[in-house]
Motif scaffolding. Structure first.
Motif, PDB file in Angstrom:
ATOM      1  N   PRO A  54       0.816  -1.216   0.000  1.00  0.00           N
ATOM      2  CA  PRO A  54       0.000   0.000   0.000  1.00  0.00           C
ATOM      3  C   PRO A  54       0.852   1.271   0.000  1.00  0.00           C
TER       4      PRO A  54
ATOM      5  N   ILE B 178      -6.484  -0.596  -2.797  1.00  0.00           N
ATOM      6  CA  ILE B 178      -5.987  -1.298  -1.614  1.00  0.00           C
ATOM      7  C   ILE B 178      -7.114  -1.841  -0.748  1.00  0.00           C
TER       8      ILE B 178
ATOM      9  N   SER C 225      -7.499   3.822   5.490  1.00  0.00           N
ATOM     10  CA  SER C 225      -8.393   3.117   4.579  1.00  0.00           C
ATOM     11  C   SER C 225      -9.529   3.977   4.036  1.00  0.00           C
TER      12      SER C 225
ATOM     13  N   VAL D  43      -6.015   5.082  -4.265  1.00  0.00           N
ATOM     14  CA  VAL D  43      -5.421   4.246  -3.215  1.00  0.00           C
ATOM     15  C   VAL D  43      -6.499   3.479  -2.449  1.00  0.00           C
TER      16      VAL D  43
END
Length: 215
Positions: free
Chosen positions: A33, A133, A110, A129
């Motif tokens: 990540p 991820i 997240s 992202v």
């Protein structure tokens, strides 16, 4: 001015894009990540091919926030000098590294809102992202997504944020992240900025773009 697309027309366009690009993913190379975050920051106004050249020499040595964040501004600039806007990107990447270590235990957040607290991370970067991820539904509007969605009549917003909101309405949420890649790859392979390959396009009949190139 062309008539707005109907819901049925939009569904046909999305179905054909999905059939053509259903297995596509990001062209950026990464192994974690953190590496993806850095690669996406570097990709602003820089081709994915160039970013992959830079990260191929960068990541084997500097693949954590701690390692990369230990560099000075000058050292970071030297590492990414062949990337556009390298002064600002070096500053942002180092700032992001320090914040990740100090506030997030070196873990990439997240959710999109928290990601955007990191230096150099705007809406588009956070969307990319989070969706890749953490499978967060998101449509990151880069230059390809913006161009293709406007030519196809899927959106008409004057900026990426307005375009993102229009695409969110036109595309089922469960397909947001995948559709992001469909638009990108269609823009790279067929719907190019200067000379689109309209005669090779699976959407030739559906596309309302007036300046079609049929050579």
């Amino acid at each position: 001015m062309a008539r707005p697309l109907t819901k049925a027309q939009k569904q046909v366009i999305l179905a054909k894009l999905e059939e053509t690009y259903k297995d596509t993913k990001t062209a950026l190379n990464y192994n974690s990540p953190f590496e993806l975050l850095v690669a996406v920051i570097l990709s602003a106004q820089c081709t994915d091919e160039r970013v992959n050249v830079i990260t191929a020499r960068l990541f084997p040595r500097l693949n954590t926030p701690e390692k990369m964040g230990a560099l000075t501004q000058e050292q970071m600039e030297e590492e990414i000098r062949d990337c556009g806007l390298y002064h600002a990107k070096a500053k942002n990447i180092l700032g992001a590294c320090h914040m990740l270590v100090e506030r997030f235990n070196s873990t990439i957040p997240s959710d999109i809102k928290t990601l955007m607290e990191l230096p150099g991370v705007g809406q588009k970067t956070a969307n990319v992202v989070a969706s890749i991820i953490y499978n967060v539904p998101a449509i990151a509007v880069d230059t390809h997504v913006f161009r293709v969605s406007h030519r196809l009549g899927m959106a008409k917003g004057a900026d990426p944020l307005a375009t993102e909101k229009e695409l969110q309405k036109a595309i089922p949420m469960e397909k947001w992240s995948d559709a992001h890649h469909w638009f990108i790859w269609h823009g790279r392979k067929i719907c190019k900025a200067r000379k689109p390959l309209c005669s090779q396009c699976v959407l030739l009949e559906e596309c309302p773009f007036k300046e079609k190139n049929l050579e």
